[in-house]
Motif scaffolding. Structure first.
Motif, mmCIF file in Angstrom:
data_model
loop_
_atom_site.group_PDB
_atom_site.id
_atom_site.type_symbol
_atom_site.label_atom_id
_atom_site.label_comp_id
_atom_site.label_asym_id
_atom_site.label_seq_id
_atom_site.Cartn_x
_atom_site.Cartn_y
_atom_site.Cartn_z
ATOM 1 N N PRO A 1 1.091 -1.238 -0.112
ATOM 2 C CA PRO A 1 0.136 -0.058 -0.028
ATOM 3 C C PRO A 1 1.126 1.135 0.039
ATOM 4 C CG PRO A 1 -0.455 -1.414 2.007
ATOM 5 C CD PRO A 1 0.595 -1.979 1.171
ATOM 6 N N PRO A 2 0.619 2.088 -0.718
ATOM 7 C CA PRO A 2 1.635 3.212 -0.819
ATOM 8 C C PRO A 2 1.634 4.151 0.531
ATOM 9 C CG PRO A 2 -0.442 3.364 -2.509
ATOM 10 C CD PRO A 2 -0.780 2.261 -1.712
ATOM 11 N N THR A 3 0.623 4.347 1.405
ATOM 12 C CA THR A 3 1.216 4.821 2.609
ATOM 13 C C THR A 3 2.354 4.034 3.235
ATOM 14 O OG1 THR A 3 -0.932 4.224 3.102
ATOM 15 C CG2 THR A 3 -0.385 6.475 3.596
ATOM 16 N N VAL A 4 2.202 2.704 3.223
ATOM 17 C CA VAL A 4 2.959 1.791 4.020
ATOM 18 C C VAL A 4 4.367 1.855 3.220
ATOM 19 C CG1 VAL A 4 3.507 -0.677 4.679
ATOM 20 C CG2 VAL A 4 1.378 0.322 4.597
ATOM 21 N N LEU A 5 4.515 1.794 1.784
ATOM 22 C CA LEU A 5 5.794 1.982 1.104
ATOM 23 C C LEU A 5 6.369 3.405 1.676
ATOM 24 C CD1 LEU A 5 7.338 0.822 -1.262
ATOM 25 C CD2 LEU A 5 6.350 2.328 -2.501
ATOM 26 N N GLY A 6 5.645 4.195 1.613
ATOM 27 C CA GLY A 6 6.055 5.507 1.888
ATOM 28 C C GLY A 6 6.690 5.900 3.354
ATOM 29 N N PHE A 7 6.063 4.930 4.037
ATOM 30 C CA PHE A 7 6.409 4.696 5.711
ATOM 31 C C PHE A 7 7.954 4.322 5.835
ATOM 32 C CE2 PHE A 7 6.637 2.546 9.759
ATOM 33 C CZ PHE A 7 6.845 3.619 10.592
ATOM 34 N N TYR A 8 8.009 3.143 4.984
ATOM 35 C CA TYR A 8 9.304 2.422 4.926
ATOM 36 C C TYR A 8 10.333 3.446 4.267
ATOM 37 C CZ TYR A 8 7.182 -2.039 6.151
ATOM 38 O OH TYR A 8 6.456 -2.947 6.958
ATOM 39 N N MET A 9 9.903 4.191 3.171
ATOM 40 C CA MET A 9 11.044 4.933 2.521
ATOM 41 C C MET A 9 11.334 5.988 3.471
ATOM 42 S SD MET A 9 9.663 5.857 -1.078
ATOM 43 C CE MET A 9 8.983 4.643 -2.392
ATOM 44 N N LEU A 10 10.329 6.534 4.311
ATOM 45 C CA LEU A 10 10.508 7.521 5.205
ATOM 46 C C LEU A 10 11.589 6.973 6.331
ATOM 47 C CD1 LEU A 10 8.895 10.415 6.060
ATOM 48 C CD2 LEU A 10 7.826 9.133 7.616
ATOM 49 N N ILE A 11 11.395 5.878 6.907
ATOM 50 C CA ILE A 11 12.586 5.436 7.604
ATOM 51 C C ILE A 11 13.906 5.082 7.002
ATOM 52 C CG2 ILE A 11 13.446 3.238 8.925
ATOM 53 C CD1 ILE A 11 10.161 3.009 9.650
ATOM 54 N N ALA A 12 13.920 4.886 5.731
ATOM 55 C CA ALA A 12 15.023 4.790 5.033
ATOM 56 C C ALA A 12 15.781 6.016 4.690
ATOM 57 C CB ALA A 12 14.983 4.038 3.633
ATOM 58 N N PHE A 13 15.022 7.097 4.523
ATOM 59 C CA PHE A 13 15.654 8.416 4.134
ATOM 60 C C PHE A 13 15.824 9.280 5.344
ATOM 61 C CE2 PHE A 13 12.949 8.560 -0.222
ATOM 62 C CZ PHE A 13 13.613 7.582 -0.633
ATOM 63 N N SER A 14 15.267 8.636 6.580
ATOM 64 C CA SER A 14 15.486 9.566 7.669
ATOM 65 C C SER A 14 16.947 9.797 7.823
ATOM 66 C CB SER A 14 14.827 9.093 8.720
ATOM 67 O OG SER A 14 15.489 9.500 10.084
ATOM 68 N N PRO A 15 17.401 11.082 8.104
ATOM 69 C CA PRO A 15 18.845 11.530 8.414
ATOM 70 C C PRO A 15 19.436 10.539 9.667
ATOM 71 C CG PRO A 15 17.629 13.469 8.139
ATOM 72 C CD PRO A 15 16.443 12.460 8.370
ATOM 73 N N SER A 16 18.503 10.130 10.601
ATOM 74 C CA SER A 16 19.009 9.474 11.596
ATOM 75 C C SER A 16 19.410 7.809 11.178
ATOM 76 C CB SER A 16 17.942 9.239 12.865
ATOM 77 O OG SER A 16 16.881 8.721 12.285
ATOM 78 N N ASN A 17 19.038 7.613 9.793
ATOM 79 C CA ASN A 17 19.421 6.202 9.467
ATOM 80 C C ASN A 17 20.733 6.373 8.565
ATOM 81 O OD1 ASN A 17 17.944 4.305 10.404
ATOM 82 N ND2 ASN A 17 16.235 4.888 9.374
ATOM 83 N N ALA A 18 21.295 5.000 8.436
ATOM 84 C CA ALA A 18 22.498 5.037 7.570
ATOM 85 C C ALA A 18 22.461 5.718 6.167
ATOM 86 C CB ALA A 18 23.049 3.724 7.376
ATOM 87 N N PHE A 19 21.517 5.277 5.415
ATOM 88 C CA PHE A 19 21.418 5.829 3.975
ATOM 89 C C PHE A 19 20.842 7.375 4.169
ATOM 90 C CE2 PHE A 19 18.325 6.730 0.375
ATOM 91 C CZ PHE A 19 19.507 6.287 -0.594
#
Ligand SMILES: Nc1ncnc2c1ncn2[C@@H]1O[C@H](COP(=O)(O)OP(=O)(O)OP(=O)(O)O)[C@@H](O)[C@H]1O
Ligand SMILES: Nc1ncnc2c1ncn2[C@@H]1O[C@H](COP(=O)(O)OP(=O)(O)OP(=O)(O)O)[C@@H](O)[C@H]1O
Ligand SMILES: [Mg+2]
Ligand SMILES: [Mg+2]
Lengths: 291, 223, 243, 291, 223
Positions: free
Chosen positions: B53-71
């Motif tokens: 679901p787009p919102t869920v995908l967005g949520f995972y992306m949010l986590i990946a893109f977050s400056p507090s994460n490695a990527f």
């Protein structure tokens, strides 16, 4: 000198064909591959052009090695300077006739040469048409012009004239020969037409089921007997009519038809479509030029 | 009537579609012509963004893109690129999400094309790139068009991912789809209808124009 | 298998999901009435009710939607307020202790709040910011979530360093015992009244629906609501029955 | 009796071609359309088959009207009982050779007939192959077999043998004639090959730029002079060699090459590729059958 | 772990894809071969469901399907068909929403196909239907596959429309995408991750299988 050695097992559901050929072509020669449908002619072309990988083999062109399966050398098609007329034409549907030619030319040839070529293959009116709207023969002529426009070192023609009528065919045969000589090309031709082969080629290679079965001077290979001053022809019987005790037989020789009289014994042995040899005992021919 | 969401939407759809073209053509080329065993795996992976679901995908992306994460941290530190709550982030998210709509049609276009055209160009000494741009792509125009239209339209309507990554910042990440959603949520049906109608009409005109040009209709009436 | 008709269907706004589960459980035990919860955002649920959704009662996250439904004839009785939400400021950063007075700190890049247009907690947060006169100063740091739960996701994933959210959130398993939060002084914002309404879409559950309404405003339910971060009476003493 | 009247302006960017033909074909006849590349032969075929709509015209087949632009009658291709060999083969890529044939047959023909056909066109080994993996000539043979399998009332062959070598070509010419007679087909052929035309067809129509320019018995139309017992041939000069005061000239006649001696005056007028007429003053030929 | 949402999802995706095949083939056929002036308009209309945010599209459908409206009322009264909050409604909504993903690739497949194949079949006396099923469709397999995969994957991930029309009724309209959404909404990330992972894995296996069969990989290793 082009030195070709190729081996390839052509994949097939049943009845595999093992192609195994070896031949040499001298610079500036025009040689013809001849042979039954499915003998492997087009496959040899594709391997020389680098479009099909042989199982084993080597291709040397002058001092260059184009292919050597043992040394794992295999030049891509782009680096083998070849002009190719495909049996199925392979014209680019998105380009007009003129654009097809322009795309094909390297840096060396100019617009004037393209214009000349278009005139020679009689496509002046059609140069702004897309290939989809051309007749079979027109497509073939574009394909030929497109191969010539590149002025390649090696020109490969896979039945370049099969869809054409006698007149234009003759004209283009002469033109191909002319280009072949003028630009000092090495040309390899695939053809089924015997008069075309005899007229055009220096050397003939006959294939059958992937093997070379005969090779040599075309006239010798094809006619099976030495050229002589004797007036004798092979022809085909078209009709047989009985008239009293003789038979009147019409025979097709080339595009000529003649009537021959046969006696009863002879006539009874013959039937329509038989091949016959017709010879004269004594002959002193006259020759007339036709304009 | 606030026009910024609409402008932002078309800007996003346009940039995304252009970027997708650059990305999808090589990917589709590889998928169409490679004989690698990995091919079915890659084909499947390209389709996978669709499954969540787009919102869920967005949520995972949010986590990946977050400056507090490695990527996300890497991007932030080394490239100064903030992907969350920025227009750049929206673009990246839209590109990922719409990738299959562009790749698959182009790939099937390549597969349907006769290989003799490629051969002919190679024999003429044309490089793979020249062949791709002058011969292959012009001859799969219907497939390219399908890819472009699907990606463009889908980016316009896309909303779950965008909402999540973008954070609904007006003038920056508040695109038309979110504006419409907002109005519906706050029971402002009239405003929602107006937005929808405008979005619908503009897109309709754009697509109609593209199809008409493609079908030669414009040419026919012009002459 | 139970047919759809034999159950009381309760449309619940997403942010009330956990609290309502408890309440529905104890209601089922007490009354022996089977219930089913349908969870969604209040706006969506309202649209669905207008589309004749088979819901019997509607537990909303604000009062706007129930009022609207009453006005347009989807209910035979007025909406009531069953609870008031409490606004908190929440952060998931280890060494960031949220405080209304220093939101302008440099390490705070983004402040998450609900979209004031659609989310009641967003409206309340906006009032707080305006009352404290810090809105325009922080303007560029705000990111808006569609609902409280999206705000939570912004905070939880760390992309927003702090955010305004509902107190009920810190009771949920995902957040419990994590992060730092402070409760916002309730005098800074209008009470976040949560409305409830009995629907008339299907008449066959009217009795049970009314029983549920009575249970929701009972002391027992009130206790549950309290543990989930809601208060049952507003500091400003608003009449529980709305106009 | 098939009565064809067609008019169509073929769209072209420049140099429009106005096709305007009218001809009759008797039941059971085999007629040939002949003419230069782009003359309109394939277009006529497509209009007879119902694949291309003429601007004006009518086609009557026995008592049935297939097309009448005035009465707005236009039978769809499905209802014109036609077998068609396309110049570009048009084999179905998704089906094997055998499946292509099976798909084509109506209810009337059985598997035995298909088996026979496959044997005759020499495709036994290839019946389970997809068309993509066939050589040019093999494709053409499949296309021919596929048209014959339908046992249509009217058989239309657009250069059905152009990609084939002499031997299989001859074999298939005989076979087409056989089928044509056995099933009492009306057959229309497009061909560029003169011996093929003379051997096979009852009637010849020659086209140029969309118009019929000549028609009649093939041998008469093509050879331009009456068949005679005189031994005279048209040939083409291959080589000219000077030897003292005479010239030795090799001439290609059909697939035969002969040497002729010409005196200095004659020889100087001749050059390579010239067409010449060679005749004997007195001649009494002998005929031998070749096996 | 509640499996019903997953089962429901694949059931929905499967039925939708099959229905879409039946609908899209004739539509794509018409679009590819018609010479009507209306063609660009129809082409554009097919793409339009993409342009609106799913929830908003769902909202409009909800209004249209509601029994209190003319259309919905007609269905309810005469056919006994309730489209709101029922599985049937979900199917209809998914079909409308995913239509462009199926129609466009098939249409471009038809357009790329050489017209001589059609001609050859017609001359053999084969009807348009026989030609379509035996000749045209088998020769645009890559395009069909693209359409099927895009529609299937998209129906699985689709969520805005479904949530609006379906109303999240467990066992009836609560598909996996909504279940995941629910869990994310209520901050149950572990459950959401589990659902996502399962959905992802199953779809991955299905698509991988389809691509592998299509690429002839299965055949190659089988022999
Ligand atoms: N689809 C088309 N659209 C427009 N013009 C066409 C189309 N097909 C053929 N033509 C033109 O119509 C003319 C006649 O073509 P046709 O194919 O009938 O020739 P043909 O006699 O069969 O030639 P060939 O022997 O080369 O096959 C040609 O000038 C050709 O360019
Ligand atoms: N792509 C392919 N895959 C497998 N087999 C092939 C392929 N192309 C050709 N063949 C087979 O290889 C053999 C030789 O084919 P090739 O095309 O070289 O014949 P050819 O001598 O050119 O015949 P023709 O005169 O009919 O064009 C044939 O039996 C053919 O079926
Ligand atoms: Mg060949
Ligand atoms: Mg033709």
């Amino acid at each position: 000198m082009i030195d070709v050695q190729l081996q390839k097992s052509l994949k097939a559901a049943t009845g595999d064909l093992y192609l195994d050929v070896e031949f040499k072509i001298r610079r500036g020669e025009l040689i013809t591959l001849y042979g039954k449908s499915g003998a492997g002619k087009t496959s040899i072309f594709r391997m020389i052009a680098g479009l099909l990988d042989p199982d084993k083999g080597r291709i040397d062109v002058d001092e260059f090695v184009w292919l050597d399966t043992e040394k794992k050398i295999n030049l891509p098609p782009q680096r083998r300077k070849i002009g190719f007329v495909f049996q199925e034409y392979a014209l680019f549907p998105n380009m007009t006739v003129l654009e097809n030619l322009r795309f094909a030319r390297g840096k060396q040839s100019d617009d004037l040469f393209i214009k000349d070529l278009i005139d020679i293959v009689d496509l002046g009116d059609l140069q702004n048409r897309k290939p989809d709207t051309l007749s079979g023969g027109q497509k073939q002529r574009v394909a030929l012009a497109r191969a010539l426009v590149q002025k390649p070192e090696i020109l490969m023609l896979d039945e370049p004239l099969s869809a054409l009528d006698y007149e234009i065919r003759n004209k283009l045969q002469v033109y191909i020969l002319q280009v072949h000589k003028e630009f000092d090309l090495t040309t390899i031709l695939i053809s089924h037409d015997i008069s075309e082969i005899i007229k055009m080629s220096d050397y003939l290679i006959e294939l059958d089921r992937g093997m070379i079965i005969r090779q040599g001077i075309p006239a010798e290979v094809l006619t099976n007997h030495n050229i002589s001053g004797k007036f004798q022809f092979v022809g085909e019987i078209l009709t047989i009519k009985r008239q009293d005790f003789i038979f009147i037989i019409t025979v097709l020789i080339g595009k000529e038809i003649i009537k021959v009289v046969a006696d009863e014994d002879e006539g009874k042995k013959l039937s329509i479509c038989d091949k016959v040899l017709i010879a004269s005992k004594a002959f002193n021919p006259i020759i007339h030029k036709i304009d | 009537m606030d026009w910024t969401p609409l402008i932002l939407t078309f800007k996003l759809a346009f940039i995304t579609t252009v970027l997708l073209l650059f990305i999808s053509v090589p990917v589709a080329y590889w998928l169409a012509y490679s004989k690698s065993r990995l091919k079915p795996v890659m084909e499947t992976l390209v389709s996978m963004p669709l499954v969540l679901p787009p919102t869920v995908l967005g949520f995972y992306m949010l986590i990946a893109f977050s400056p507090s994460n490695a990527f996300g941290g890497f991007l932030d530190k080394w490239l100064g690129l903030r992907l969350v709550f920025s227009f750049e982030g929206l673009i990246l998210a839209s590109v990922i999400y719409s990738l299959p709509f562009m790749v698959h049609p182009i790939q099937s276009g390549f597969s349907n094309l006769s290989s003799s055209l490629k051969d002919a160009a190679y024999v003429m000494g044309k490089s793979k790139t020249t062949t791709l741009f002058r011969i292959l792509l012009p001859n799969i125009k219907p497939s390219l068009l399908t890819g472009i239209i699907l990606a463009f339209a889908h980016t316009i309507g896309e909303f779950g991912v965008v909402l999540m990554i973008g954070g609904n910042i007006s003038g920056k990440t508040k695109v038309a789809s979110i504006a419409i959603y907002d109005e519906v949520e706050s029971l402002n049906y009239v405003a929602a209808n107006t937005y929808s109608l405008i979005l619908f009409s503009i897109t309709f005109v754009i697509l109609l124009f593209v199809y008409a040009v493609n079908g030669g209709f414009i040419k026919k009436f012009w002459q | 298998k139970h047919s759809q008709k034999s159950r009381l269907t309760i449309a619940t706004s997403a942010n009330m999901k956990l609290a309502m589960k408890e309440i529905v459980n104890s209601f089922e035990k007490e009354q022996d009435i089977e219930c089913e919860m349908i969870v969604g955002s209040s706006g969506k649920l309202t649209a669905q009710i207008r589309g004749h959704a088979p819901f019997d009662v509607f537990v909303s996250a604000n009062t706007l939607y129930p009022e609207e439904l009453y006005r347009t004839g989807y209910s035979d009785e007025k909406a009531i307020v069953y609870a008031y939400g409490k606004l908190i400021l929440l952060s998931m950063k280890k060494d960031l202790f949220p405080d209304l007075n220093n939101l302008n700190r440099e390490e705070i890049n983004h402040i998450a709040l609900g979209n004031p247009k659609t989310a009641p907690y967003g409206t309340a947060a906006m009032e707080v910011l305006k009352n404290k006169k810090i809105f325009s100063e922080l303007k560029d740091k705000f990111v808006y979530g569609e609902s409280v739960s999206q705000v939570n996701q912004f905070i939880l994933s760390g992309v927003a360093e702090v955010g305004f959210t509902a107190k009920s959130v810190i009771m949920s398993p995902g957040i419990k015992d994590k992060g730092h939060w402070i409760e916002i002084d309730s005098s800074l914002y209008n009470p976040i009244a949560q409305g409830f309404i009995v629907l008339n879409n299907r008449k066959d559950h009217l009795e049970e629906a009314k029983k549920f309404r009575d249970f929701l405003i009972s002391e027992k339910a009130g206790k549950i609501l309290n543990t989930f971060g809601y208060s049952v009476n507003s500091s400003q003493k608003v009449n529980p029955v709305l106009k």
